[in-house]
Design a protein around this motif. Structure first.
Motif, short mmCIF file in Angstrom:
data_model
loop_
_atom_site.label_atom_id
_atom_site.label_comp_id
_atom_site.label_asym_id
_atom_site.label_seq_id
_atom_site.Cartn_x
_atom_site.Cartn_y
_atom_site.Cartn_z
N THR A 1 0.84 -1.20 0.00
CA THR A 1 0.00 0.00 0.00
C THR A 1 0.87 1.25 0.00
O THR A 1 0.58 2.22 -0.72
CB THR A 1 -0.93 -0.01 1.23
OG1 THR A 1 -1.62 -1.24 1.29
CG2 THR A 1 -1.93 1.14 1.17
N THR B 1 -5.18 6.40 -5.54
CA THR B 1 -5.49 5.01 -5.23
C THR B 1 -4.98 4.59 -3.85
O THR B 1 -5.69 3.92 -3.10
CB THR B 1 -4.87 4.10 -6.31
OG1 THR B 1 -5.31 4.58 -7.58
CG2 THR B 1 -5.29 2.67 -6.15
N TRP C 1 -7.12 3.05 -0.75
CA TRP C 1 -6.82 1.77 -0.10
C TRP C 1 -6.69 1.96 1.41
O TRP C 1 -7.12 1.12 2.18
CB TRP C 1 -5.53 1.17 -0.66
CG TRP C 1 -5.67 0.63 -2.04
CD1 TRP C 1 -6.74 0.80 -2.88
CD2 TRP C 1 -4.74 -0.17 -2.75
NE1 TRP C 1 -6.52 0.16 -4.06
CE2 TRP C 1 -5.31 -0.45 -4.02
CE3 TRP C 1 -3.48 -0.70 -2.44
CZ2 TRP C 1 -4.64 -1.22 -4.97
CZ3 TRP C 1 -2.82 -1.47 -3.39
CH2 TRP C 1 -3.40 -1.72 -4.65
N LEU D 1 -11.95 -6.97 -2.93
CA LEU D 1 -11.49 -6.08 -3.99
C LEU D 1 -12.39 -6.36 -5.20
O LEU D 1 -12.62 -7.51 -5.56
CB LEU D 1 -10.03 -6.38 -4.37
CG LEU D 1 -9.53 -5.67 -5.63
CD1 LEU D 1 -9.41 -4.16 -5.40
CD2 LEU D 1 -8.19 -6.22 -6.07
N ALA E 1 -2.90 -6.46 -5.54
CA ALA E 1 -3.73 -5.50 -4.82
C ALA E 1 -4.51 -6.18 -3.70
O ALA E 1 -4.63 -5.64 -2.59
CB ALA E 1 -4.69 -4.81 -5.79
N LEU F 1 -4.61 -5.40 0.33
CA LEU F 1 -5.86 -5.07 1.03
C LEU F 1 -6.30 -6.17 1.99
O LEU F 1 -7.20 -5.97 2.80
CB LEU F 1 -6.98 -4.81 0.01
CG LEU F 1 -6.74 -3.65 -0.95
CD1 LEU F 1 -7.75 -3.69 -2.09
CD2 LEU F 1 -6.84 -2.33 -0.22
N VAL G 1 -13.00 -2.33 -1.81
CA VAL G 1 -12.36 -1.35 -2.67
C VAL G 1 -12.79 -1.64 -4.11
O VAL G 1 -12.73 -2.79 -4.54
CB VAL G 1 -10.83 -1.40 -2.55
CG1 VAL G 1 -10.17 -0.64 -3.69
CG2 VAL G 1 -10.38 -0.81 -1.22
N ASN H 1 -11.89 -0.64 -7.92
CA ASN H 1 -10.88 0.03 -8.74
C ASN H 1 -11.10 -0.29 -10.21
O ASN H 1 -11.60 -1.36 -10.57
CB ASN H 1 -9.46 -0.42 -8.35
CG ASN H 1 -8.91 0.36 -7.17
OD1 ASN H 1 -8.20 -0.17 -6.34
ND2 ASN H 1 -9.25 1.64 -7.08
#
Lengths: 445, 327
Positions: A43, A61, A65, A78, A110, A114, A206, A208
């Motif tokens: 992150t 971003t 996060w 995610l 990612a 997370l 999240v 994205n």
């Protein structure tokens, strides 16, 4: 200038297969992150990189996060927003079609950052063939052990699923996407709570964009600070631009942020100039919902500085003389284009795609379309221009989700910069040929 | 938590929305609301008539909120400053919302059973323009029956989602909802299904307009010629506390009791609503309070003067000469 980090390998034959992708340095970010970094370090790298959301809003971003709530014993998710429906935008399709593993690699890295054990790719209903490509890539990744239990022998297990949408523009709005993913009608939720607190099935989530997630791979590979050196100022990194309209070479281009707009339109490396030697009239720089700009304002800002392809430069001057980078749907129009006709196409689209939940958007988008249609068939009066302006101002900012703004901004900008064109039609009562639309309507009927 | 609305400060518990706080202060600051209903969870946020301007987010973070917010779905923060009727921008935006709600509304009040107790009438009267700028054909739907007791006039619907939430939360078999999208959206039942359960009649009471009406009362009487009384009866299914609308000795209809914001106090069952239409079925408690500006108050002398003033004001706004001043 001109560095590429996302689709530099798109011409390699077989890059859509895991084998070739891996041979060209694929999945390195997963290896690096899982074996040498903690989730927080990942992150942090993304924060340092200054990466901003590539779906349109441009929100940092890393910050997004870090807002993710992490209560004990509650699953986190995610979700990749691959519901790319903005007219003029087709960059995610290109990325997923050519290099599907770049998205999956990004999803794993990612998700690791997370702490998400499950992730979803919500793909647009019309991209059915892309769905097959992604499904195949996910199957390959499972087989090679990049997905599933104990990836690379670590404690980290991850499952990735693809969900196909029904083809509604509104499902690109993150909360409507989550509703749709849950199997409900795709209506935007009222915020707060934001998805970072209560998203998918009430759990912290999240959401994205495809390009954002894919950009995580080069960030981890080269390090956040190194990535931040690409680009200009706060617009770091590269951006995929879907160039369309009256240009010689339409297509998807990866540009380094900070590239002058003039160079992008006229250089041989990118769009290759206006087709048939015509003059540039106007540009919609970031997908249909961002304000349209006339040629002089898109090439130079109001202060006379050259306009650059970056978040800051394009929005220089606010909406009075500027626009937005948006999702990167770059629509170029030559001197023969009717702005009114173009606006009708956009207004028709937003009317069709409004979800109907809140009154300004439900009623206003249809009303605007009807008035613009009056211009198209030559029955409009001059006062209709002011009425149109008034209606858009009463939609903008009064709705649940940004679709209201997306519908209002193009109307506002077209009137702001091309008012005379509306007045001329209203005065001359001249009929503009809309055979193309009539044909479309017949197909729909 | 302290919150200031139109310059009036009030202390409210955590979790209160701006609208609720404004209602605690009183009708002079409370924004109008069409889709919010205090007895229904997650209602509100759709119609946008209750939008207000937050000029100070909280004491800790005093920056104003960039856009007007829906007061029914925004919780107050300590030290929040809200502007409603004193903010021109808010009034202008609300006028826009009212216009949007009305452009596809048939304006068939003369033949609509809801006339006189219609929230859209009140809203248009208080915030709307005198004439319309909409020149196109209005949206049209077929009038349908949903169940044997309820008529649906989709033309009049403003898509407040209140009936959907009621069906979701009060009744056990939800069969109706919103179908289609955008301005083609309509309230309907799935494949012509009928609504059939003990509490289904409540969708009539929560409907702010004349979209859902009681078939046992339709065209029987204009509401302002009826006398509402609060009454109760022994009911095994619901509390039995209802409002009974009388014409002489005759019970014309039975509805739930509504509070001063025109929202249902307690939901009643279908048996009370449809099957008990004799005065002897009910223990009458006394006349119901009617404190609205609309024509329904006409039979209530205490508001007559106020009503006359309002009518005069409206006539002036429209450029009419009062009758007694005509040459």
């Amino acid at each position: 200038m001109g560095r590429k980090v996302l689709i530099q390998n798109d011409k390699i034959p077989g890059i859509n297969t895991l084998e070739v992708y891996r041979a060209n340095g694929g999945y390195a970010s997963v290896e690096k992150a899982l074996k040498t970094m903690t989730p927080d370090q990942v992150t942090d790298e993304v924060k340092k990189s200054g990466l901003r959301g590539r779906g349109g809003a441009g929100f940092p971003t890393g910050l997004k996060w870090s807002f993710l709530a992490k209560p004990e014993g509650v699953a986190r998710y995610l979700v990749c927003n691959a519901d790319e429906s903005e007219p003029g935008t087709f960059k995610d399709r290109y990325l997923m079609e050519k290099i599907p593993h770049a998205l999956i690699e990004g999803m794993i890295t990612a998700s690791y950052a997370l702490g998400a054990k499950v992730s979803y790719i919500y793909i647009r209903g019309e991209y059915f063939y892309v769905l097959r490509i992604i499904e195949k890539a996910i199957a390959e990744a499972y087989e090679a052990g990049w997905l599933g239990k104990n990836i690379l022998g670590t404690d980290f297990s991850h499952d990735c699923y693809v969900q196909v949408g029904g083809g509604a523009y509104i499902c690109g709005e993150e909360t409507a996407l989550l509703e749709s993913l849950e199997g409900k009608r795709g209506n935007p939720r009222i915020k707060p709570p934001f998805p970072a607190v209560a998203g998918l099935w009430g759990c912290p989530t999240v959401v994205n964009n495809v390009e954002t997630i894919a950009a995580v791979c080069p960030i981890i590979n080269m390090g956040g600070e190194e990535y931040a050196k690409i680009g200009i100022g706060k617009s770091t990194g590269t951006k995929l631009i879907s160039a369309s309209g009256h240009i010689n070479k339409p297509g998807v281009y990866e540009i380094e942020l900070g590239l002058p707009v003039e160079e992008f339109i006229f250089s041989e490396e990118y769009c290759g100039g206006i087709r048939n030697g015509k003059k540039l009239k106007a540009v919609v720089a970031g997908g249909s919902s961002v304000p349209i700009l006339p040629a002089d304002l898109i090439l130079k800002t109001a202060n006379g500085e050259p306009r650059l392809m970056s978040y800051e430069s394009l929005s220089d001057g606010g909406f009075i003389t500027g626009t937005m980078l948006g999702s990167g749907g770059f629509i170029v129009m030559d001197e023969d284009t009717s702005i009114v006709k173009n606006l009708f196409t956009f207004a028709r689209f937003y009317h069709h795609e409004s979800c109907g939940q809140c009154s300004p958007c439900r009623e206003g988008t249809g009303w605007m379309e009807k008035i613009i249609h009056k211009f198209i068939n030559g029955t409009a009066n001059e006062s209709d221009v002011d009425l149109l302006w008034d209606i858009q101002s009463k939609i903008e900012g009064k709705t649940i989700c940004p679709l209201g703004e997306a519908a209002a901004w193009p109307v506002a900008a077209a009137i702001r910069h091309f008012r005379q064109e509306f007045i001329d039609i209203a005065k001359s009562k001249k009929f503009v040929d809309i055979s193309h639309y009539n044909r479309l309507n017949k197909i729909v009927a | 938590m302290k919150v200031t609305i139109d310059g009036i400060e009030i202390d409210v518990p955590k979790g209160t929305t701006i609208l609720q706080a404004a209602r605690m202060i009183g009708p002079e600051v409370a924004p109008p609301a069409m889709c919010y209903h205090s007895k229904l969870k997650t209602s509100g946020g759709y119609c946008r008539t209750c939008i207000v301007k937050v000029t100070q987010g909280s004491a800790a973070n005093p920056t104003p909120m960039p856009k007007p917010v829906a007061s029914c779905r925004t919780e107050v923060m300590d030290g929040m400053v809200v502007e409603n009727f004193i903010n021109k921008e808010v009034l202008e935006a609300r006028k826009g919302v009212v216009e949007f709600l009305l452009i596809n509304h048939p304006l068939d009040c003369p033949v609509c059973d809801q006339a006189g107790e219609c929230k859209l009438q009140d809203l248009g009267y208080e915030n709307g323009a005198a004439s319309t700028r909409y020149e196109f054909k209005r949206r049209e739907f077929e009038v349908i029956d949903i169940g044997d007791k309820i008529k649906l006039h989709m033309n009049r619907c403003i898509l407040c989602y209140r009936c959907v939430k009621t069906a979701d939360q009060i009744t056990n078999d939800r069969v109706h909802g919103v179908i289609s999208r955008g301005d083609a959206s309509e309230i309907s039942t799935y494949i012509e299904n009928v609504i059939d359960n003990d509490f289904s009649g409540n969708v009539i009471d929560v409907c702010p307009v004349g979209a859902l009406t009681d078939k046992t009362f339709r065209f029987k009487q204009r509401v302002w010629f009826t006398k509402p009384v609060d009454a109760h009866r022994d009911c095994k299914v619901c509390s039995g506390k209802s409002r009974v609308w009388l014409k002489g000795e005759e019970v014309l209809r039975v509805t739930a009791r509504k509070d001063q914001w025109d929202e249902v106090e307690e939901f009643i069952c279908n048996s009370c609503r449809y099957d008990h239409k004799k005065t002897s079925d009910w223990v009458i408690e006394g006349p119901s309070p009617v404190n609205r500006n609309s024509v329904i108050s006409q039979n209530h002398y205490e508001h007559l003067n106020q009503l006359k003033l309002q009518v005069l004001k409206q006539q002036k706004a429209l450029g009419f000469m009062p009758l007694d001043k005509k040459p």
